[in-house]
Write a protein that holds these residues in place. Structure first.
Motif, PDB file in Angstrom:
ATOM      1  N   VAL A 292     -25.378 -67.488   8.571  1.00 56.04           N
ATOM      2  CA  VAL A 292     -25.762 -66.094   8.825  1.00 56.04           C
ATOM      3  C   VAL A 292     -25.276 -65.200   7.685  1.00 56.04           C
ATOM      4  O   VAL A 292     -25.989 -64.286   7.253  1.00 56.04           O
ATOM      5  CB  VAL A 292     -25.214 -65.625  10.182  1.00 56.04           C
ATOM      6  CG1 VAL A 292     -25.433 -64.128  10.368  1.00 56.04           C
ATOM      7  CG2 VAL A 292     -25.896 -66.396  11.320  1.00 56.04           C
ATOM      8  N   ARG A 293     -24.071 -65.456   7.175  1.00 56.67           N
ATOM      9  CA  ARG A 293     -23.584 -64.670   6.036  1.00 56.67           C
ATOM     10  C   ARG A 293     -24.477 -64.869   4.815  1.00 56.67           C
ATOM     11  O   ARG A 293     -24.744 -63.929   4.058  1.00 56.67           O
ATOM     12  CB  ARG A 293     -22.144 -65.059   5.703  1.00 56.67           C
ATOM     13  CG  ARG A 293     -21.119 -64.558   6.700  1.00 56.67           C
ATOM     14  CD  ARG A 293     -19.723 -64.607   6.117  1.00 56.67           C
ATOM     15  NE  ARG A 293     -19.331 -65.958   5.735  1.00 56.67           N
ATOM     16  CZ  ARG A 293     -18.716 -66.817   6.549  1.00 56.67           C
ATOM     17  NH1 ARG A 293     -18.432 -66.452   7.801  1.00 56.67           N
ATOM     18  NH2 ARG A 293     -18.392 -68.030   6.134  1.00 56.67           N
TER      19      ARG A 293
ATOM     20  N   ARG B 239     -36.833 -61.892   8.848  1.00 56.86           N
ATOM     21  CA  ARG B 239     -35.512 -62.385   8.445  1.00 56.86           C
ATOM     22  C   ARG B 239     -34.432 -61.949   9.425  1.00 56.86           C
ATOM     23  O   ARG B 239     -33.513 -62.721   9.736  1.00 56.86           O
ATOM     24  CB  ARG B 239     -35.197 -61.907   7.031  1.00 56.86           C
ATOM     25  CG  ARG B 239     -36.022 -62.591   5.960  1.00 56.86           C
ATOM     26  CD  ARG B 239     -35.485 -62.318   4.577  1.00 56.86           C
ATOM     27  NE  ARG B 239     -35.772 -60.945   4.144  1.00 56.86           N
ATOM     28  CZ  ARG B 239     -36.871 -60.580   3.500  1.00 56.86           C
ATOM     29  NH1 ARG B 239     -37.800 -61.469   3.225  1.00 56.86           N
ATOM     30  NH2 ARG B 239     -37.048 -59.329   3.127  1.00 56.86           N
ATOM     31  N   ARG B 240     -34.534 -60.719   9.911  1.00 61.97           N
ATOM     32  CA  ARG B 240     -33.544 -60.256  10.895  1.00 61.97           C
ATOM     33  C   ARG B 240     -33.652 -61.044  12.194  1.00 61.97           C
ATOM     34  O   ARG B 240     -32.639 -61.412  12.797  1.00 61.97           O
ATOM     35  CB  ARG B 240     -33.729 -58.759  11.145  1.00 61.97           C
ATOM     36  CG  ARG B 240     -33.179 -57.880  10.035  1.00 61.97           C
ATOM     37  CD  ARG B 240     -33.187 -56.422  10.435  1.00 61.97           C
ATOM     38  NE  ARG B 240     -34.546 -55.900  10.480  1.00 61.97           N
ATOM     39  CZ  ARG B 240     -35.188 -55.382   9.428  1.00 61.97           C
ATOM     40  NH1 ARG B 240     -34.584 -55.348   8.241  1.00 61.97           N
ATOM     41  NH2 ARG B 240     -36.412 -54.913   9.533  1.00 61.97           N
TER      42      ARG B 240
ATOM     43  N   ALA C 141     -27.566 -62.802   5.299  1.00 64.38           N
ATOM     44  CA  ALA C 141     -27.303 -61.384   5.079  1.00 64.38           C
ATOM     45  C   ALA C 141     -27.203 -61.052   3.588  1.00 64.38           C
ATOM     46  O   ALA C 141     -27.578 -59.952   3.163  1.00 64.38           O
ATOM     47  CB  ALA C 141     -26.017 -60.977   5.795  1.00 64.38           C
ATOM     48  N   ALA C 142     -26.688 -61.996   2.795  1.00 68.94           N
ATOM     49  CA  ALA C 142     -26.515 -61.761   1.357  1.00 68.94           C
ATOM     50  C   ALA C 142     -27.739 -62.168   0.548  1.00 68.94           C
ATOM     51  O   ALA C 142     -27.756 -62.001  -0.677  1.00 68.94           O
ATOM     52  CB  ALA C 142     -25.292 -62.521   0.852  1.00 68.94           C
ATOM     53  N   TRP C 143     -28.769 -62.699   1.216  1.00 66.83           N
ATOM     54  CA  TRP C 143     -29.927 -63.223   0.495  1.00 66.83           C
ATOM     55  C   TRP C 143     -30.713 -62.101  -0.178  1.00 66.83           C
ATOM     56  O   TRP C 143     -30.893 -61.015   0.370  1.00 66.83           O
ATOM     57  CB  TRP C 143     -30.843 -63.975   1.461  1.00 66.83           C
ATOM     58  CG  TRP C 143     -32.079 -64.531   0.822  1.00 66.83           C
ATOM     59  CD1 TRP C 143     -32.210 -65.717   0.178  1.00 66.83           C
ATOM     60  CD2 TRP C 143     -33.368 -63.903   0.764  1.00 66.83           C
ATOM     61  NE1 TRP C 143     -33.489 -65.883  -0.283  1.00 66.83           N
ATOM     62  CE2 TRP C 143     -34.230 -64.787   0.071  1.00 66.83           C
ATOM     63  CE3 TRP C 143     -33.873 -62.688   1.231  1.00 66.83           C
ATOM     64  CZ2 TRP C 143     -35.556 -64.483  -0.172  1.00 66.83           C
ATOM     65  CZ3 TRP C 143     -35.199 -62.382   0.983  1.00 66.83           C
ATOM     66  CH2 TRP C 143     -36.037 -63.287   0.298  1.00 66.83           C
TER      67      TRP C 143
ATOM     68  N   ALA D 189     -32.126 -64.528  11.666  1.00 61.63           N
ATOM     69  CA  ALA D 189     -30.657 -64.515  11.718  1.00 61.63           C
ATOM     70  C   ALA D 189     -30.171 -64.337  13.151  1.00 61.63           C
ATOM     71  O   ALA D 189     -29.212 -64.989  13.585  1.00 61.63           O
ATOM     72  CB  ALA D 189     -30.120 -63.399  10.831  1.00 61.63           C
ATOM     73  N   ARG D 190     -30.824 -63.481  13.909  1.00 62.96           N
ATOM     74  CA  ARG D 190     -30.425 -63.258  15.300  1.00 62.96           C
ATOM     75  C   ARG D 190     -30.616 -64.522  16.125  1.00 62.96           C
ATOM     76  O   ARG D 190     -29.774 -64.877  16.963  1.00 62.96           O
ATOM     77  CB  ARG D 190     -31.239 -62.098  15.886  1.00 62.96           C
ATOM     78  CG  ARG D 190     -30.805 -61.656  17.258  1.00 62.96           C
ATOM     79  CD  ARG D 190     -31.278 -60.255  17.603  1.00 62.96           C
ATOM     80  NE  ARG D 190     -32.676 -60.041  17.239  1.00 62.96           N
ATOM     81  CZ  ARG D 190     -33.069 -59.159  16.296  1.00 62.96           C
ATOM     82  NH1 ARG D 190     -32.167 -58.465  15.632  1.00 62.96           N
ATOM     83  NH2 ARG D 190     -34.343 -59.004  16.024  1.00 62.96           N
TER      84      ARG D 190
END
Length: 370
Positions: A308-309, A276-277, A312-314, A280-281
């Motif tokens: 992306v937000r 996941r990181r 991050a909140a997922w 997002a990157r």
């Protein structure tokens, strides 16, 4: 010419009603984002788009008049003018053009405003609308054809390639994957490009990506296939018919955003923390930051910061069945409110004007009604 002017008026009326539906969805968006998942919002958008894609689609969904009050009962005070189209299409503007003369503009609340229409003015407006529609269609077709030609020249990925392994949507023989040079973004097409034969879907990814990121992109595009997003966007070419309405273009943008948010959410459910990181990157590094109108369902399409937000909140889905049922119920009720009825509203004032245009008078109208 009267036939073409009537068709023009029908699409203008449909565009006005569609704009009202989209405007209400945009006003309710903060609430819908809290109650509904992105995929549920995609379904809701799709229902609204279908209701105004073609006149026959409106006539079909118009039978869903199951609520005592709908948006159209508040907005539309007649469906069709006096004549063959009566009871079929919303008619804020005159619903059918028969000959030069006096017509009614039907405002919300039931007020009718008389407006004179002439063949010359209506023909000029028809030509302007047709020119805008054909011009946009030509522009989109040229850009799409150029992109598809570039995509078709890519290297075909074999079915046994490790990148496809473990992704059910990509293990089908009819799903073609091509690795292409200098693509602006990776994307998926229902049926592949025009040059593909026998393909159910075609996925086109950038050759410059390392294998690890290629696989993440393929997982993303596979979710578009699984969620039927290609079908949703296929018929949205009908948005060109309503190019004169800015609310339609704004709604299209938010529809595309929800498509990508729904796809991102589905991808995250298949990845671990490190995946996941990295996902997002990669979005930050590859995102175009703009909406590519000619690209159907693209990886780096638009609203990267918002996506992306959301990543991050997922959190793993922990919704109870009752909460899921409640959110679907909200979508169902709102969908019925937006597209339901009315299907048969005729105004006696319109009938009277029609008789007068045809040479009859008030007495002929009264005799016809009796």
């Amino acid at each position: 010419m009267e036939f073409w002017i009537s068709m023009f008026l029908q699409y203008i009326n449909l565009g006005l009603v569609l704009g009202a539906e989209i405007g209400l969805l945009l006003l309710l968006r903060p609430l819908l984002c809290r109650i509904c998942t992105p995929q549920q919002r995609v379904v809701l958008w799709t229902v609204v788009w279908v209701s105004a894609y073609l006149p026959w689609a409106y006539a079909l969904v118009n039978q869903l008049n199951l609520l005592p009050v709908t948006l159209r009962t508040l907005l539309v005070t007649r469906t069709g003018n006096f004549g063959a189209q009566a009871g079929k299409l919303p008619a804020i503007l005159p619903g059918e053009y028969q000959s030069p003369g006096l017509y009614h503009l039907a405002l919300p609340g039931g007020r009718l405003v008389p407006v004179p229409l002439s063949g010359g003015v209506m023909t000029a407006l028809l030509v302007l609308w047709a020119a805008g529609t054909l011009g946009l269609a030509w522009w989109c077709a040229r850009r799409s054809e150029r992109l598809e030609r570039q995509a078709h020249e890519g290297r075909l990925l074999s079915r046994e390639d490790p990148l496809r392994r473990g992704i059910p949507e990509l293990e089908r023989e009819t799903t073609r994957i091509r690795v292409c040079k200098n693509l602006p973004t990776s994307f998926v097409l229902w049926g592949g490009t025009a040059r593909e034969t026998g393909a159910s879907y075609g996925i086109y990814i950038q050759e410059e990506l390392p294998p690890e990121r290629m696989r993440l992109v393929l997982i993303h595009e596979a979710q578009h296939i699984r969620l039927r997003h290609c079908w949703c966007k296929l018929y949205l070419s009908g948005v060109l018919l309503y190019w004169y309405n800015p609310l339609v273009w704004l709604g299209y943008r938010y529809f595309c955003r929800d498509l990508e948010l729904a796809c991102d959410r589905a991808v995250l459910e298949r990845l671990d923390g490190d995946g996941r990181r990295e996902y997002a990157r990669m979005l930050v590094e590859m995102g175009s930051g703009r909406l590519l109108w000619e690209v159907p369902t693209a990886f780096g399409e638009c609203d990267i910061a918002r996506r992306v937000r959301a990543i991050a909140a997922w959190k793993p889905s922990c919704r109870s069945r009752n909460r899921q049922a409640a959110s679907w119920a909200v979508c169902l009720l709102l969908g019925l409110f937006l597209v339901g009825g009315p299907h048969d509203l005729c105004r006696s004032q319109d009938i009277l004007l029609a008789y007068q245009r045809e040479g009859g008078g008030t007495q002929a109208f009264v005799q016809a009604v009796e």
